[in-house]
Design a protein around this motif. Structure first.
Motif, PDB file in Angstrom:
ATOM      1  N   MET A  53       0.812  -1.220   0.000  1.00  0.00           N
ATOM      2  CA  MET A  53       0.000   0.000   0.000  1.00  0.00           C
ATOM      3  C   MET A  53       0.850   1.278   0.000  1.00  0.00           C
ATOM      4  O   MET A  53       0.546   2.201  -0.744  1.00  0.00           O
ATOM      5  CB  MET A  53      -0.981   0.007   1.175  1.00  0.00           C
ATOM      6  CG  MET A  53      -2.164  -0.893   0.950  1.00  0.00           C
ATOM      7  SD  MET A  53      -3.076  -0.427  -0.533  1.00  0.00           S
ATOM      8  CE  MET A  53      -4.504  -1.423  -0.350  1.00  0.00           C
ATOM      9  N   PRO A  54       1.908   1.357   0.816  1.00  0.00           N
ATOM     10  CA  PRO A  54       2.746   2.563   0.714  1.00  0.00           C
ATOM     11  C   PRO A  54       3.386   2.731  -0.668  1.00  0.00           C
ATOM     12  O   PRO A  54       3.475   3.844  -1.181  1.00  0.00           O
ATOM     13  CB  PRO A  54       3.810   2.355   1.796  1.00  0.00           C
ATOM     14  CG  PRO A  54       3.188   1.425   2.769  1.00  0.00           C
ATOM     15  CD  PRO A  54       2.296   0.537   1.969  1.00  0.00           C
ATOM     16  N   LEU A  55       3.810   1.626  -1.278  1.00  0.00           N
ATOM     17  CA  LEU A  55       4.392   1.703  -2.619  1.00  0.00           C
ATOM     18  C   LEU A  55       3.357   2.189  -3.625  1.00  0.00           C
ATOM     19  O   LEU A  55       3.631   3.083  -4.447  1.00  0.00           O
ATOM     20  CB  LEU A  55       4.945   0.344  -3.047  1.00  0.00           C
ATOM     21  CG  LEU A  55       5.582   0.293  -4.423  1.00  0.00           C
ATOM     22  CD1 LEU A  55       6.888   1.083  -4.425  1.00  0.00           C
ATOM     23  CD2 LEU A  55       5.824  -1.143  -4.842  1.00  0.00           C
ATOM     24  N   LEU A  56       2.165   1.629  -3.561  1.00  0.00           N
ATOM     25  CA  LEU A  56       1.085   2.051  -4.457  1.00  0.00           C
ATOM     26  C   LEU A  56       0.741   3.522  -4.230  1.00  0.00           C
ATOM     27  O   LEU A  56       0.543   4.276  -5.182  1.00  0.00           O
ATOM     28  CB  LEU A  56      -0.151   1.175  -4.223  1.00  0.00           C
ATOM     29  CG  LEU A  56      -1.355   1.406  -5.110  1.00  0.00           C
ATOM     30  CD1 LEU A  56      -1.006   1.163  -6.564  1.00  0.00           C
ATOM     31  CD2 LEU A  56      -2.496   0.506  -4.682  1.00  0.00           C
ATOM     32  N   ALA A  57       0.712   3.935  -2.974  1.00  0.00           N
ATOM     33  CA  ALA A  57       0.405   5.332  -2.642  1.00  0.00           C
ATOM     34  C   ALA A  57       1.456   6.277  -3.216  1.00  0.00           C
ATOM     35  O   ALA A  57       1.117   7.326  -3.781  1.00  0.00           O
ATOM     36  CB  ALA A  57       0.316   5.503  -1.132  1.00  0.00           C
ATOM     37  N   ILE A  58       2.723   5.912  -3.102  1.00  0.00           N
ATOM     38  CA  ILE A  58       3.796   6.760  -3.634  1.00  0.00           C
ATOM     39  C   ILE A  58       3.659   6.912  -5.143  1.00  0.00           C
ATOM     40  O   ILE A  58       3.781   8.017  -5.682  1.00  0.00           O
ATOM     41  CB  ILE A  58       5.172   6.193  -3.238  1.00  0.00           C
ATOM     42  CG1 ILE A  58       5.396   6.398  -1.742  1.00  0.00           C
ATOM     43  CG2 ILE A  58       6.293   6.832  -4.050  1.00  0.00           C
ATOM     44  CD1 ILE A  58       6.583   5.647  -1.180  1.00  0.00           C
ATOM     45  N   PHE A  59       3.388   5.804  -5.828  1.00  0.00           N
ATOM     46  CA  PHE A  59       3.233   5.879  -7.282  1.00  0.00           C
ATOM     47  C   PHE A  59       1.979   6.658  -7.678  1.00  0.00           C
ATOM     48  O   PHE A  59       1.981   7.357  -8.689  1.00  0.00           O
ATOM     49  CB  PHE A  59       3.222   4.482  -7.914  1.00  0.00           C
ATOM     50  CG  PHE A  59       4.598   3.933  -8.114  1.00  0.00           C
ATOM     51  CD1 PHE A  59       5.429   4.451  -9.090  1.00  0.00           C
ATOM     52  CD2 PHE A  59       5.082   2.910  -7.315  1.00  0.00           C
ATOM     53  CE1 PHE A  59       6.707   3.962  -9.284  1.00  0.00           C
ATOM     54  CE2 PHE A  59       6.361   2.415  -7.490  1.00  0.00           C
ATOM     55  CZ  PHE A  59       7.179   2.936  -8.473  1.00  0.00           C
ATOM     56  N   GLU A  60       0.912   6.549  -6.915  1.00  0.00           N
ATOM     57  CA  GLU A  60      -0.290   7.335  -7.204  1.00  0.00           C
ATOM     58  C   GLU A  60      -0.016   8.824  -7.037  1.00  0.00           C
ATOM     59  O   GLU A  60      -0.451   9.637  -7.860  1.00  0.00           O
ATOM     60  CB  GLU A  60      -1.447   6.909  -6.296  1.00  0.00           C
ATOM     61  CG  GLU A  60      -2.068   5.593  -6.685  1.00  0.00           C
ATOM     62  CD  GLU A  60      -3.184   5.162  -5.756  1.00  0.00           C
ATOM     63  OE1 GLU A  60      -3.267   5.701  -4.620  1.00  0.00           O
ATOM     64  OE2 GLU A  60      -3.961   4.293  -6.154  1.00  0.00           O
ATOM     65  N   ILE A  61       0.687   9.194  -5.985  1.00  0.00           N
ATOM     66  CA  ILE A  61       0.981  10.610  -5.745  1.00  0.00           C
ATOM     67  C   ILE A  61       1.921  11.153  -6.811  1.00  0.00           C
ATOM     68  O   ILE A  61       1.656  12.212  -7.406  1.00  0.00           O
ATOM     69  CB  ILE A  61       1.570  10.809  -4.322  1.00  0.00           C
ATOM     70  CG1 ILE A  61       0.509  10.484  -3.266  1.00  0.00           C
ATOM     71  CG2 ILE A  61       2.098  12.221  -4.149  1.00  0.00           C
ATOM     72  CD1 ILE A  61       1.057  10.352  -1.858  1.00  0.00           C
ATOM     73  N   ILE A  62       3.005  10.440  -7.086  1.00  0.00           N
ATOM     74  CA  ILE A  62       3.955  10.897  -8.104  1.00  0.00           C
ATOM     75  C   ILE A  62       3.286  10.960  -9.471  1.00  0.00           C
ATOM     76  O   ILE A  62       3.421  11.946 -10.206  1.00  0.00           O
ATOM     77  CB  ILE A  62       5.195   9.988  -8.137  1.00  0.00           C
ATOM     78  CG1 ILE A  62       6.013  10.164  -6.862  1.00  0.00           C
ATOM     79  CG2 ILE A  62       6.060  10.269  -9.362  1.00  0.00           C
ATOM     80  CD1 ILE A  62       7.130   9.159  -6.692  1.00  0.00           C
ATOM     81  N   GLY A  63       2.549   9.901  -9.829  1.00  0.00           N
ATOM     82  CA  GLY A  63       1.847   9.892 -11.115  1.00  0.00           C
ATOM     83  C   GLY A  63       0.829  11.002 -11.221  1.00  0.00           C
ATOM     84  O   GLY A  63       0.692  11.635 -12.269  1.00  0.00           O
TER      85      GLY A  63
END
Length: 124
Positions: A53-63
């Protein structure tokens, strides 16, 4: 006029992904009360993998941030595409509200088509 409309749509699209990513860190949006059992099982399994979930969250924010900026929109679309496929697959298989993910997918496809010249070097 087309560029202004595209910018506003991309701004809203990016903000939705930034919001989703931030929610994974701060949990400020409650989960719906009426979720199918399969969806709850899937979310429980995803929460068991502590780094997912933290990895997915980071990619969602950056994207989402890159999607808002016109110069980096093509890169933001590349980052968000696998996430969007997962969202669409989740909603199709569980029969949960399809209109919003379909609209989001259409926006993503529109941006990819608008920036196709930036993707050509990856294909060649």
């Amino acid at each position: 006029m087309k560029n202004k409309i595209l910018f506003v749509i991309c701004l809203l699209f990016g903000l939705m992904f930034i919001n989703a990513g931030l929610n994974k860190f701060f949990n400020y949006m409650p989960m719906p009360d009426e979720m199918p059992e399969q969806a709850m099982n899937m979310f429980t399994a995803m929460m068991e993998i502590t780094w997912l979930m933290p990895l997915l969250a980071i990619f969602e924010i950056i994207g989402g941030v890159l999607f808002i900026l016109p110069r980096f929109r093509a890169l933001g679309a590349v980052i968000i595409t696998p996430i969007m496929f997962g969202i669409l697959a989740h909603h199709f298989t569980l029969g949960m509200g399809l209109p919003i993910p379909l609209i989001m997918g259409a926006i993503l496809v529109w941006v990819i088509i608008e920036n196709k010249e930036k993707y050509l070097p990856m294909i060649k």
